[in-house]
Design an enzyme around this catalytic site. Structure first.
Site, PDB file in Angstrom:
ATOM      1  N   ASP A   1     -10.648   3.128   4.867  1.00 54.58           N
ATOM      2  CA  ASP A   1     -10.940   1.693   4.843  1.00 54.58           C
ATOM      3  C   ASP A   1     -12.448   1.426   4.806  1.00 54.58           C
ATOM      4  O   ASP A   1     -12.871   0.312   4.510  1.00 54.58           O
ATOM      5  CB  ASP A   1     -10.388   1.029   6.122  1.00 54.58           C
ATOM      6  CG  ASP A   1      -9.095   0.280   5.889  1.00 54.58           C
ATOM      7  OD1 ASP A   1      -8.919  -0.246   4.773  1.00 54.58           O
ATOM      8  OD2 ASP A   1      -8.276   0.223   6.823  1.00 54.58           O
TER       9      ASP A   1
ATOM     10  N   LYS B   1       0.848  -1.206   0.000  1.00 55.68           N
ATOM     11  CA  LYS B   1       0.000   0.000   0.000  1.00 55.68           C
ATOM     12  C   LYS B   1       0.881   1.253   0.000  1.00 55.68           C
ATOM     13  O   LYS B   1       0.585   2.235  -0.684  1.00 55.68           O
ATOM     14  CB  LYS B   1      -0.932  -0.005   1.222  1.00 55.68           C
ATOM     15  CG  LYS B   1      -2.040  -1.063   1.137  1.00 55.68           C
ATOM     16  CD  LYS B   1      -2.787  -1.234   2.452  1.00 55.68           C
ATOM     17  CE  LYS B   1      -3.755  -2.406   2.402  1.00 55.68           C
ATOM     18  NZ  LYS B   1      -4.440  -2.657   3.699  1.00 55.68           N
TER      19      LYS B   1
ATOM     20  N   GLN C   1      -3.927  -1.313  10.042  1.00 58.80           N
ATOM     21  CA  GLN C   1      -3.988  -2.643   9.442  1.00 58.80           C
ATOM     22  C   GLN C   1      -4.549  -3.655  10.437  1.00 58.80           C
ATOM     23  O   GLN C   1      -4.131  -3.714  11.586  1.00 58.80           O
ATOM     24  CB  GLN C   1      -2.585  -3.056   8.961  1.00 58.80           C
ATOM     25  CG  GLN C   1      -2.547  -4.352   8.162  1.00 58.80           C
ATOM     26  CD  GLN C   1      -3.283  -4.291   6.825  1.00 58.80           C
ATOM     27  OE1 GLN C   1      -3.401  -3.235   6.203  1.00 58.80           O
ATOM     28  NE2 GLN C   1      -3.796  -5.421   6.380  1.00 58.80           N
TER      29      GLN C   1
HETATM   30  N1  GUN Z   1      -6.858  -6.600   6.839  1.00 63.10           N
HETATM   31  C1  GUN Z   1      -7.315  -7.322   5.782  1.00 63.10           C
HETATM   32  N2  GUN Z   1      -7.838  -6.512   4.843  1.00 63.10           N
HETATM   33  C2  GUN Z   1      -7.713  -5.250   5.305  1.00 63.10           C
HETATM   34  C3  GUN Z   1      -8.069  -3.977   4.776  1.00 63.10           C
HETATM   35  O1  GUN Z   1      -8.643  -3.829   3.678  1.00 63.10           O
HETATM   36  N3  GUN Z   1      -7.748  -2.912   5.561  1.00 63.10           N
HETATM   37  C4  GUN Z   1      -7.158  -3.040   6.778  1.00 63.10           C
HETATM   38  N4  GUN Z   1      -6.931  -1.951   7.476  1.00 63.10           N
HETATM   39  N5  GUN Z   1      -6.831  -4.212   7.298  1.00 63.10           N
HETATM   40  C5  GUN Z   1      -7.108  -5.307   6.561  1.00 63.10           C
END
Ligand code: GUN
Length: 293
Positions: free
Chosen positions: A122, A55, A99
């Site tokens: 998110d 990311k 995350q």
């Molecule tokens: N863990 C698995 N998928 C995601 C996501 O799209 N965003 C975040 N913050 N954590 C995750």
């Protein structure tokens, strides 16, 4: 093998990222604004480390400002809440991403709710989740948002179609169901989960089948209707002695087995996963533009 059957996440995500890059360049030129995204990663989950790194790389490619905070497993909840507070108040930061999963002693609910919903790129904050369900503008969880974008850009008909989702997670299954229900998508939705008695009974009725339960090769050809669109959200690392690292990534769908029956199918890797990152970039740019709130 006809390749137009494959919904290629590499091609689509790079198209979307190029569009965002261009908009970002214009935003900077015209208004001097550079979208800013803050990442918080707590703990040593290897998959999370890869996701956050990827990311961050996407931010760099597109021209966003990004900051990554890597915290040890034993970090206290209050420390993460303090960081969130700092970024909530920072005008140069338009998106905050914590995350998941977090270490067990930290409440994910508390952390998610601490994020200013206007910076919740998110789409996990209850404010955004609620708005999604009632069809209002909001940040949409990136994976289901990316799946809808794949479906739209491939001209797949959704109105009146049976969309069957396997998995009811807050990140994928539930927001996916809400999106398929929206008036502009207009599908009939079924959500199957671990307590569903006979999953096959439902999946055989699916015009669009979304597999998001995190079980390698769960969807077999005898569960799929002829001509179905198959979207595979799974990212499972399995042992493979013939692979250079001794492991490889596979989806929740038996891809080779289901290929002939599907009218369209997403591969793993190279499918939905890349779209998740592209849509995170989209949400962050929208946050910087004040397009949602
Ligand atoms: N863990 C698995 N998928 C995601 C996501 O799209 N965003 C975040 N913050 N954590 C995750």
């Amino acid at each position: 093998m006809s390749s137009d059957k494959i919904i290629d996440g590499r091609v689509l995500s790079s198209q979307i990222k190029n569009e965002i890059k261009e908009e970002t360049r214009r935003l900077y030129e015209e208004k001097g604004i550079k979208p800013g995204l803050a990442f918080i990663l707590a703990g040593e989950n290897p998959a999370s480390q890869v996701y956050v790194r990827n990311k961050g790389k996407a931010c760099e490619e597109i021209g966003f400002h990004s900051i990554t905070n890597v915290l040890p497993e034993k970090t206290e909840e209050g420390e993460i809440l303090d960081l969130i507070k700092k970024y909530n108040e920072d005008a140069g930061i338009h998106g905050i991403l914590v995350q998941l999963p977090l270490p067990k002693h930290i409440s994910e609910d508390k952390i998610i709710e601490a994020i200013d919903y206007r910076k919740d790129v998110d789409g996990f904050h209850p404010h955004n989740v609620g708005n999604l369900l009632i069809g209002r503008k909001c940040f949409i969880s990136c994976t289901p948002f990316g799946i809808i974008e794949m479906i739209k850009r491939h001209g797949i008909k959704t109105s009146g179609m049976n969309a069957v989702i396997i998995g009811r997670s807050n990140i994928v299954g539930k927001p996916m169901a809400a999106l398929f229900l929206r008036k502009d998508i207009n599908s009939t939705v079924t959500v199957c989960h671990s307590a569903t008695k006979d999953i096959k009974e439902y999946t055989l009725n699916a015009d669009i089948l979304v597999a998001a339960m995190g079980k390698p090769y769960f969807v077999k050809p005898d569960m799929v209707k002829e001509g179905a669109v198959i979207i595979d959200v799974g990212i499972n690392r399995i042992e493979d002695k013939s692979a250079p690292k001794g492991t490889r990534l596979v989806g929740d769908v038996d891809y080779d087995g289901c290929f002939d029956k599907a009218s369209k199918i997403t591969p793993v890797p190279g499918g939905v996963g890349l779209m998740t990152i592209a849509m995170l970039m989209r949400n962050t740019l929208d946050a910087a533009l004040g397009r949602i709130f």
